[in-house]
Design an enzyme around this catalytic site. Sequence first.
Site, PDB file in Angstrom:
ATOM      1  CE  LYS A  51      40.727  44.811  45.880  1.00  0.00           C
ATOM      2  NZ  LYS A  51      40.074  43.965  46.891  1.00  0.00           N
ATOM      3  CB  CYS A  65      73.045  43.697   6.988  1.00  0.00           C
ATOM      4  SG  CYS A  65      72.078  42.876   5.714  1.00  0.00           S
ATOM      5  CG  HIS A 120      71.831  40.252  10.373  1.00  0.00           C
ATOM      6  ND1 HIS A 120      71.513  41.532  10.758  1.00  0.00           N
ATOM      7  CD2 HIS A 120      71.386  40.120   9.099  1.00  0.00           C
ATOM      8  CE1 HIS A 120      70.898  42.159   9.768  1.00  0.00           C
ATOM      9  NE2 HIS A 120      70.801  41.315   8.742  1.00  0.00           N
ATOM     10  CD  GLU A 136      72.922  41.559  14.103  1.00  0.00           C
ATOM     11  OE1 GLU A 136      74.021  41.231  13.611  1.00  0.00           O
ATOM     12  OE2 GLU A 136      72.018  42.104  13.440  1.00  0.00           O
TER      13      GLU A 136
HETATM   14  N1  GLN Z   1      68.394  46.585   2.798  1.00  0.00           N
HETATM   15  C1  GLN Z   1      69.560  45.784   2.574  1.00  0.00           C
HETATM   16  C2  GLN Z   1      69.239  44.553   1.764  1.00  0.00           C
HETATM   17  O1  GLN Z   1      68.101  44.145   1.690  1.00  0.00           O
HETATM   18  C3  GLN Z   1      70.215  45.415   3.891  1.00  0.00           C
HETATM   19  C4  GLN Z   1      69.369  44.564   4.771  1.00  0.00           C
HETATM   20  C5  GLN Z   1      69.803  44.521   6.199  1.00  0.00           C
HETATM   21  O2  GLN Z   1      70.525  45.403   6.656  1.00  0.00           O
HETATM   22  N2  GLN Z   1      69.336  43.535   6.945  1.00  0.00           N
HETATM   23  O3  GLN Z   1      70.124  43.940   1.189  1.00  0.00           O
END
Ligand code: GLN
Length: 537
Positions: free
Chosen positions: A193, A385, A511, A513
């Site tokens: 449903k 980061c 990054h 990842e």
């Molecule tokens: N806050 C930190 C910066 O702006 C790291 C940023 C993050 O980890 N993406 O440089």
Amino acid sequence: MNRISTKYIFVTGGVTSSLGKGIIAASLGKLLISRGYKVTIQKLDPYINIDPGTMNPYEHGECYVTYDGAETDLDLGHYERFLANKTSQANNVTTGSIYQTVIDKERKGDYLGKTVQIIPHITDEIKRRIKILGDTGEFDFVITEIGGTVGDIESLPYIEAVRQIKWEMQSSAIYIHLTLIPYLSAAGELKTKPTQHSVKTLLESGIQPDILVCRTEHPLTENIRQKIALFCNVEKEAVIESMDAKSIYEVPLLMQKENLDKVILKKLNIKDTADVQLDKWNNFLFKLNNPKKEVNVGLVGKYIKLKDSYKSICEAFIHSGTEKDCKVNIKWIHAEELGDENVNESLKGLNGVLVAPGFGDRGIEGKINAIRYVRENNIPFFGICLGMQCAVIEFARNVLKMPEANSKEMNPNTDQPVIDIMEDQKNVSNKGGTMRLGEYNCTLEKNSYSFAAYKNINIQERHRHRYEFNNKYFDLYNSSGMHCVGKNPENNLVEIIEIPNHPWFVGVQFHPEYSSNVLNPHPLFNSFIEACIINKK
Ligand code: GLN
């Protein structure tokens, strides 16, 4: 293979959110790519933020970043991980960005005195954004996922826009509707449903779905399929069962078993003789399901109550673990709860620790405590980061004996700003889309863990930050045991730090990842997992 004219596949969702439209869209994309077609997937998000870049991860999960610097919905991460294709700015559209474009045009006088309205102006802009990808001529299929659930007020302009596109394109467009078939244990029955009602809601907006993908915890019987087909006005073969899967990476195979790709090709009048080439994917799944070893890795972050906050990191662990025939067990460690007194207890027995990206000072001292522990105890460390920036601060405080060392993000008045704000960020006051975003070049030192992983001197990686390693301290670090082994060749920004006198200690300003995918696990994650395996031995 002969190119076909671009086809548009629209994916809507009904009954409830979180049914996994993104995974279904990605799985379908994977099946079409495996037949030799060129495919891209786009997400339309019905919220008023211009992009999710300003949202707290607890609102929205991870913010994914494309190579060209768009801050986007995490579903784009799934698209890239499944398709091994890069997405771009054009692959994520929000209501905020649609309105912004329309209002900017209105202010410029582009509407020539007309009243500006949701229909046709907002819907026209939505249609233009959908067609941008098809108009490049690069793709045989553009799959467009519409966020939210049909019946939501916010979704209405999108539903109307895709209704119009299908009306214009006729046989070049098709609708897939994803719904839930709940199981009532008291009645011992699957219930259709809610799906009937959801399709009815779509019909009120002038959309008859061509295909229904039905999320269910129990197999759909012939009887149920027949009933759904009859009452929702779709062919029986177009009722596709989507059972809960052990891993999201199984879903393309489940969809193939249900002939989702074949039904789509048939409905779009595409004669297809090509076989689906899924050998590599199957090989990945076999390895995923048959690990020969396992490691325990700590993930230190401050958003760990919502695992989606670190989606791409978790998936990168799956890709690289599988590559190394290794199951990666993640121990989630709340940075704010990691003090001097419990750091040993919390990290004991881990084969490696990843310190996550982040913003603001909450949890930062916990991250620094974790890094001190792994540095002193020779446990593999991967800092991403903010994680890398914390490693720089930790090294300053505990090795270089600079007790005030900090990032200017955490203490703007620190006398020892080992992490400083980037020059071109100093006068930025707007928060949205103003960070250093997207792909930049990095040149590696040959004698480094990173070069050993990448096997290449020149790499490109994606960024999202405002702060950077303070090059005033470059020589001090390099002569004291923490080496800057990766730099941006254009502006000398430090991209990678390592401690060579440690089994594996790597911090990256970028990054990695975001660019790991099933068929190409990321070299740094591979190398980190290898180090964790060695640590376990
Ligand atoms: N806050 C930190 C910066 O702006 C790291 C940023 C993050 O980890 N993406 O440089």
